[in-house]
Design a protein around this motif. Sequence first.
Motif, PDB file in Angstrom:
ATOM      1  N   SER A   3       0.728  -1.179  -0.062  1.00 50.66           N
ATOM      2  CA  SER A   3      -0.128   0.002   0.111  1.00 50.66           C
ATOM      3  C   SER A   3       0.776   1.203  -0.170  1.00 50.66           C
ATOM      4  CB  SER A   3      -0.809   0.075   1.298  1.00 50.66           C
ATOM      5  OG  SER A   3      -1.849  -0.787   1.184  1.00 50.66           O
ATOM      6  N   ILE A   4       0.499   2.323  -0.705  1.00 52.11           N
ATOM      7  CA  ILE A   4       1.057   3.542  -0.587  1.00 52.11           C
ATOM      8  C   ILE A   4       0.544   4.298   0.554  1.00 52.11           C
ATOM      9  CG2 ILE A   4       1.638   5.590  -1.984  1.00 52.11           C
ATOM     10  CD1 ILE A   4       1.331   3.787  -4.514  1.00 52.11           C
ATOM     11  N   LEU A   5       1.602   4.513   1.496  1.00 47.05           N
ATOM     12  CA  LEU A   5       0.836   5.477   2.681  1.00 47.05           C
ATOM     13  C   LEU A   5       1.039   7.007   2.490  1.00 47.05           C
ATOM     14  CD1 LEU A   5       2.621   3.051   5.116  1.00 47.05           C
ATOM     15  CD2 LEU A   5       0.168   2.911   4.295  1.00 47.05           C
ATOM     16  N   ALA A   6       1.758   7.439   1.619  1.00 46.01           N
ATOM     17  CA  ALA A   6       2.003   8.731   1.606  1.00 46.01           C
ATOM     18  C   ALA A   6       0.949   9.583   1.056  1.00 46.01           C
ATOM     19  CB  ALA A   6       3.184   9.209   0.623  1.00 46.01           C
ATOM     20  N   GLY A   7       0.847  10.932   1.227  1.00 43.05           N
ATOM     21  CA  GLY A   7      -0.156  11.720   0.612  1.00 43.05           C
ATOM     22  C   GLY A   7      -0.369  11.377  -0.835  1.00 43.05           C
ATOM     23  N   ASP A   8      -0.945  12.515  -1.692  1.00 40.50           N
ATOM     24  CA  ASP A   8      -1.399  12.046  -2.888  1.00 40.50           C
ATOM     25  C   ASP A   8      -0.101  12.025  -4.053  1.00 40.50           C
ATOM     26  OD1 ASP A   8      -3.884  12.325  -2.062  1.00 40.50           O
ATOM     27  OD2 ASP A   8      -4.142  14.539  -2.891  1.00 40.50           O
ATOM     28  N   ASN A   9      -0.127  11.044  -4.502  1.00 36.99           N
ATOM     29  CA  ASN A   9       0.947  10.746  -5.377  1.00 36.99           C
ATOM     30  C   ASN A   9       0.315  10.337  -6.936  1.00 36.99           C
ATOM     31  OD1 ASN A   9       3.761  10.181  -3.859  1.00 36.99           O
ATOM     32  ND2 ASN A   9       2.169   8.675  -2.983  1.00 36.99           N
ATOM     33  N   PHE A  10       0.825  11.331  -7.766  1.00 35.37           N
ATOM     34  CA  PHE A  10       0.575  11.467  -8.971  1.00 35.37           C
ATOM     35  C   PHE A  10       1.232  11.099  -9.861  1.00 35.37           C
ATOM     36  CE2 PHE A  10      -2.721  14.008  -6.927  1.00 35.37           C
ATOM     37  CZ  PHE A  10      -3.843  13.761  -7.493  1.00 35.37           C
ATOM     38  N   VAL A  11       0.646  10.558 -11.256  1.00 32.39           N
ATOM     39  CA  VAL A  11       1.615  10.048 -12.166  1.00 32.39           C
ATOM     40  C   VAL A  11       0.851  10.675 -13.706  1.00 32.39           C
ATOM     41  CG1 VAL A  11       2.900   8.178 -11.372  1.00 32.39           C
ATOM     42  CG2 VAL A  11       0.690   7.829 -12.590  1.00 32.39           C
ATOM     43  N   LEU A  12       1.756  10.817 -14.649  1.00 32.49           N
ATOM     44  CA  LEU A  12       1.221  10.880 -16.074  1.00 32.49           C
ATOM     45  C   LEU A  12       0.974   9.839 -16.800  1.00 32.49           C
ATOM     46  CD1 LEU A  12       3.504  14.006 -16.866  1.00 32.49           C
ATOM     47  CD2 LEU A  12       0.978  14.091 -16.302  1.00 32.49           C
ATOM     48  N   VAL A 128       7.833   5.385 -14.071  1.00 32.92           N
ATOM     49  CA  VAL A 128       7.646   5.003 -12.891  1.00 32.92           C
ATOM     50  C   VAL A 128       7.474   3.490 -12.705  1.00 32.92           C
ATOM     51  CG1 VAL A 128       6.391   5.528 -10.747  1.00 32.92           C
ATOM     52  CG2 VAL A 128       6.665   7.384 -12.309  1.00 32.92           C
ATOM     53  N   ASP A 129       8.622   2.963 -11.765  1.00 34.62           N
ATOM     54  CA  ASP A 129       8.437   1.520 -11.403  1.00 34.62           C
ATOM     55  C   ASP A 129       7.739   1.234 -10.018  1.00 34.62           C
ATOM     56  OD1 ASP A 129       9.152  -1.213 -11.793  1.00 34.62           O
ATOM     57  OD2 ASP A 129      10.871  -0.793 -10.290  1.00 34.62           O
ATOM     58  N   SER A 130       7.945   1.954  -9.169  1.00 34.58           N
ATOM     59  CA  SER A 130       7.359   1.728  -7.819  1.00 34.58           C
ATOM     60  C   SER A 130       7.385   3.182  -6.950  1.00 34.58           C
ATOM     61  CB  SER A 130       8.240   0.789  -6.987  1.00 34.58           C
ATOM     62  OG  SER A 130       7.720   0.464  -5.596  1.00 34.58           O
ATOM     63  N   ILE A 131       6.593   3.149  -5.816  1.00 35.88           N
ATOM     64  CA  ILE A 131       6.319   4.329  -5.210  1.00 35.88           C
ATOM     65  C   ILE A 131       6.645   4.168  -3.682  1.00 35.88           C
ATOM     66  CG2 ILE A 131       4.836   6.336  -4.592  1.00 35.88           C
ATOM     67  CD1 ILE A 131       3.619   6.179  -7.301  1.00 35.88           C
ATOM     68  N   SER A 132       7.221   4.779  -2.777  1.00 35.25           N
ATOM     69  CA  SER A 132       7.276   4.572  -1.438  1.00 35.25           C
ATOM     70  C   SER A 132       7.154   6.031  -0.695  1.00 35.25           C
ATOM     71  CB  SER A 132       8.753   4.066  -1.092  1.00 35.25           C
ATOM     72  OG  SER A 132       8.636   3.919   0.384  1.00 35.25           O
ATOM     73  N   ASP A 133       5.936   6.290   0.018  1.00 40.11           N
ATOM     74  CA  ASP A 133       5.706   7.611   0.296  1.00 40.11           C
ATOM     75  C   ASP A 133       6.038   8.704  -0.810  1.00 40.11           C
ATOM     76  OD1 ASP A 133       5.298   6.620   2.934  1.00 40.11           O
ATOM     77  OD2 ASP A 133       7.162   6.319   3.526  1.00 40.11           O
ATOM     78  N   ASP A 134       6.891   9.505  -0.458  1.00 38.26           N
ATOM     79  CA  ASP A 134       7.096  10.605  -1.451  1.00 38.26           C
ATOM     80  C   ASP A 134       8.039  10.306  -2.508  1.00 38.26           C
ATOM     81  OD1 ASP A 134       4.979  12.143  -0.420  1.00 38.26           O
ATOM     82  OD2 ASP A 134       6.444  13.171   1.078  1.00 38.26           O
TER      83      ASP A 134
END
Length: 161
Positions: A3-12, A128-134
């Motif tokens: 799960s992504i725990l950070a605030g709003d993460n946006f991608v294009l 983008v391959d993965s996201i961790s917080d910011d």
Amino acid sequence: MMSILAGDNFVLVTYGDLVPIYPTAFATQPKLIIQQVDEVEAVYAFKVLDDSVFRFKVEIFEPDRCTYDGKPYLSSIGWIDKIHTCVYVRATLQADGETCLRLYEQPDTGSEFVSIAKDDHMDYIAYVDSISDDWYHIVLMYEGKLYKGWGNIYCSNPYGC
């Protein structure tokens, strides 16, 4: 699945491609197909909600006139292949006085890094391959060489940083 725990993460999403949106992380049939059209002054925004091996779960905020089949959607949640997701990155002035883009081995400024992209007036598209917080784990082609690593300086504004 992380799960992504950070605030709003946006991608294009990549321009011009037909991008399938799936109902689940492992579905084979898309529930809708969208297309980001470069010539239109309206762009999709994708808020990342969750992460799987090959796809991101996203909430799609639509501009009302960029759908492939001409049908408007107000908002939708689905899974998008990571191959279609990207952000802009840019070289910035670092604390040590160097202007560069730093890609870290871990999502931590204390980890080892490689410095690239010395041109501070240019935005670069990174996948983008993965996201961790910011932090985003990105893949970037620069001067004919493939780079990958973690970065925390990025933007998902379709017009660049």
